[in-house]
Write a protein that holds these residues in place. Sequence first.
Motif, PDB file in Angstrom:
ATOM      1  N   ILE A  37      14.856  -0.988   8.444  1.00 54.89           N
ATOM      2  CA  ILE A  37      14.274  -1.707   7.312  1.00 54.89           C
ATOM      3  C   ILE A  37      12.747  -1.600   7.324  1.00 54.89           C
ATOM      4  O   ILE A  37      12.124  -1.662   8.382  1.00 54.89           O
ATOM      5  N   SER A  38      12.158  -1.452   6.147  1.00 54.29           N
ATOM      6  CA  SER A  38      10.711  -1.546   5.991  1.00 54.29           C
ATOM      7  C   SER A  38      10.402  -2.948   5.477  1.00 54.29           C
ATOM      8  O   SER A  38      10.907  -3.356   4.425  1.00 54.29           O
ATOM      9  N   LEU A  39       9.597  -3.693   6.210  1.00 55.66           N
ATOM     10  CA  LEU A  39       9.294  -5.079   5.845  1.00 55.66           C
ATOM     11  C   LEU A  39       7.871  -5.192   5.323  1.00 55.66           C
ATOM     12  O   LEU A  39       6.925  -4.757   5.976  1.00 55.66           O
ATOM     13  N   TRP A  40       7.739  -5.792   4.146  1.00 57.00           N
ATOM     14  CA  TRP A  40       6.429  -6.032   3.553  1.00 57.00           C
ATOM     15  C   TRP A  40       6.078  -7.513   3.660  1.00 57.00           C
ATOM     16  O   TRP A  40       6.552  -8.319   2.864  1.00 57.00           O
ATOM     17  N   PRO A  41       5.265  -7.922   4.624  1.00 60.76           N
ATOM     18  CA  PRO A  41       4.747  -9.297   4.600  1.00 60.76           C
ATOM     19  C   PRO A  41       3.765  -9.449   3.442  1.00 60.76           C
ATOM     20  O   PRO A  41       3.247  -8.469   2.909  1.00 60.76           O
ATOM     21  N   GLY A  42       3.504 -10.700   3.086  1.00 57.53           N
ATOM     22  CA  GLY A  42       2.451 -10.954   2.107  1.00 57.53           C
ATOM     23  C   GLY A  42       1.096 -10.885   2.788  1.00 57.53           C
ATOM     24  O   GLY A  42       0.965 -10.369   3.900  1.00 57.53           O
ATOM     25  N   GLN A  59       7.667   0.820 -10.964  1.00 54.48           N
ATOM     26  CA  GLN A  59       6.887   1.706 -11.819  1.00 54.48           C
ATOM     27  C   GLN A  59       5.415   1.786 -11.403  1.00 54.48           C
ATOM     28  O   GLN A  59       4.726   2.733 -11.738  1.00 54.48           O
ATOM     29  N   GLY A  60       4.969   0.770 -10.631  1.00 55.96           N
ATOM     30  CA  GLY A  60       3.600   0.803 -10.149  1.00 55.96           C
ATOM     31  C   GLY A  60       3.325   1.975  -9.237  1.00 55.96           C
ATOM     32  O   GLY A  60       2.173   2.376  -9.052  1.00 55.96           O
ATOM     33  N   GLY A 114       0.813  -1.212   0.000  1.00 58.95           N
ATOM     34  CA  GLY A 114       0.000   0.000   0.000  1.00 58.95           C
ATOM     35  C   GLY A 114       0.844   1.258   0.000  1.00 58.95           C
ATOM     36  O   GLY A 114       0.339   2.353  -0.284  1.00 58.95           O
ATOM     37  N   GLY A 115       2.134   1.125   0.309  1.00 59.79           N
ATOM     38  CA  GLY A 115       3.046   2.259   0.221  1.00 59.79           C
ATOM     39  C   GLY A 115       3.506   2.529  -1.198  1.00 59.79           C
ATOM     40  O   GLY A 115       4.097   3.577  -1.482  1.00 59.79           O
ATOM     41  N   LEU A 116       3.227   1.594  -2.103  1.00 60.86           N
ATOM     42  CA  LEU A 116       3.632   1.739  -3.503  1.00 60.86           C
ATOM     43  C   LEU A 116       2.496   2.236  -4.376  1.00 60.86           C
ATOM     44  O   LEU A 116       2.683   3.113  -5.209  1.00 60.86           O
ATOM     45  N   ARG A 117       1.309   1.674  -4.151  1.00 57.22           N
ATOM     46  CA  ARG A 117       0.165   2.088  -4.952  1.00 57.22           C
ATOM     47  C   ARG A 117      -1.113   1.933  -4.134  1.00 57.22           C
ATOM     48  O   ARG A 117      -1.102   1.336  -3.065  1.00 57.22           O
ATOM     49  N   TYR A 118      -2.219   2.456  -4.639  1.00 54.94           N
ATOM     50  CA  TYR A 118      -3.470   2.505  -3.891  1.00 54.94           C
ATOM     51  C   TYR A 118      -3.880   1.134  -3.374  1.00 54.94           C
ATOM     52  O   TYR A 118      -3.901   0.148  -4.107  1.00 54.94           O
ATOM     53  N   LEU A 119      -4.238   1.099  -2.076  1.00 55.57           N
ATOM     54  CA  LEU A 119      -4.733  -0.120  -1.452  1.00 55.57           C
ATOM     55  C   LEU A 119      -5.620   0.259  -0.263  1.00 55.57           C
ATOM     56  O   LEU A 119      -5.196   1.042   0.592  1.00 55.57           O
ATOM     57  N   PHE A 120      -6.823  -0.236  -0.220  1.00 57.90           N
ATOM     58  CA  PHE A 120      -7.801  -0.031   0.857  1.00 57.90           C
ATOM     59  C   PHE A 120      -8.393   1.377   0.881  1.00 57.90           C
ATOM     60  O   PHE A 120      -9.551   1.567   0.620  1.00 57.90           O
ATOM     61  N   ASN A 121      -7.577   2.393   1.253  1.00 59.37           N
ATOM     62  CA  ASN A 121      -8.085   3.763   1.283  1.00 59.37           C
ATOM     63  C   ASN A 121      -6.933   4.755   1.307  1.00 59.37           C
ATOM     64  O   ASN A 121      -5.759   4.366   1.362  1.00 59.37           O
ATOM     65  N   VAL A 122      -7.258   6.034   1.267  1.00 63.17           N
ATOM     66  CA  VAL A 122      -6.230   7.075   1.174  1.00 63.17           C
ATOM     67  C   VAL A 122      -5.348   7.151   2.427  1.00 63.17           C
ATOM     68  O   VAL A 122      -4.121   7.149   2.322  1.00 63.17           O
ATOM     69  N   PRO A 123      -5.924   7.236   3.645  1.00 64.04           N
ATOM     70  CA  PRO A 123      -5.056   7.316   4.828  1.00 64.04           C
ATOM     71  C   PRO A 123      -4.126   6.118   4.977  1.00 64.04           C
ATOM     72  O   PRO A 123      -2.986   6.255   5.441  1.00 64.04           O
ATOM     73  N   TYR A 124      -4.589   4.923   4.571  1.00 60.51           N
ATOM     74  CA  TYR A 124      -3.742   3.732   4.650  1.00 60.51           C
ATOM     75  C   TYR A 124      -2.502   3.893   3.768  1.00 60.51           C
ATOM     76  O   TYR A 124      -1.373   3.648   4.207  1.00 60.51           O
ATOM     77  N   ALA A 166       4.687   6.601   4.063  1.00 58.16           N
ATOM     78  CA  ALA A 166       5.503   7.326   5.039  1.00 58.16           C
ATOM     79  C   ALA A 166       6.368   6.375   5.849  1.00 58.16           C
ATOM     80  O   ALA A 166       7.512   6.693   6.187  1.00 58.16           O
ATOM     81  N   CYS A 167       5.847   5.186   6.181  1.00 61.92           N
ATOM     82  CA  CYS A 167       6.656   4.188   6.890  1.00 61.92           C
ATOM     83  C   CYS A 167       7.860   3.770   6.044  1.00 61.92           C
ATOM     84  O   CYS A 167       8.983   3.637   6.561  1.00 61.92           O
TER      85      CYS A 167
END
Length: 315
Positions: A197-202, A310-311, A161-171, A177-178
């Motif tokens: 480090i920023s960790l992205w779980p699936g 690029q996403g 969600g930090g890369l492209r739209y997911l769930f909503n705007v505040p998310y 920002a994280c």
Amino acid sequence: MATVSLAGRVALVTGGTRGIGKGIAVELGAAGALVYVTGRTMKSSDGKSGSLEETAEAIRQRGGKCIPVRVDHENMDEVEELFKRIAKEQDGRLDILVNNAYKGVEPILASSGKSFWEVEPSLFDDINNVGLRNHYYCTVHAARLMVPRKQGLIVVISSAGGLRYLFNVPYGIGKAACDRMAADTGTELRKHNVASISLWPGAVFTETIQASENSVGFRKMLEKYGKPETAEYAGRIIAHLAQNPSVMDYSGKIVLTADYGDAHSIVDSDGQPAVNIRSFSFLVRQAPALRWLAGWIPGFLKLPYWLFHQGGNKF
């Protein structure tokens, strides 16, 4: 995967009463770390909603040690007291901080399908007071303990969600920002040998999502995803990172759990590798007409990072 030993290390996992936070705390404890774990509920009244005592017991059952601490991560005075306590009890030592505390899951589920102007703007605070502001405060306090000792690992739990739209705007704002916080704090901490480090779980099918009446849409998304990660998988990744002599190579970057797991042969608790959202086999499964191809595509074929990026390209 070689046995991971964190014996003698001191870890703090925020928001560890359930879900990913609990899974991380249990895995760090099982690896030998002394784990401080925080949450708002010391003991649940129904024995089902998640509590610090339940997490502590799960860690002890795996042979680990845990110190549960009730903390409201919207209250920065309580956050500061938490770090003072750790400094006093551990002679100024803190080796691992996992910024996982999050208050936004239910508000996100409750506002699903609504545009940002149709929801009260206080949704931003519900999601980001704990899920971003608190993470920054914890990172500051952790750095004050780690920098003098010239070692440490700070992890913030983020998502695509930090890369492209997911769930909503505040998310999306909070997760972007994280990611940026990990990158910028990593820049300043590098000369002190402290990794950020920023960790992205699936996708993880947590207890909150299973129990919520508002999660039907999210559960359908998980079904499309394929095999979700367990809540413990991110903990296995962090435990390995914490003892990896090359951890500074990852500092200031986003790390996908599945990517790191692939690189270091780390399987999930079911013995299977995690689903990788960069793999071509995963990507073709998202198109119904092409799903039959997925089984024929080798798992090592992945979308390059530059193309994946690029996403979220804003230019």
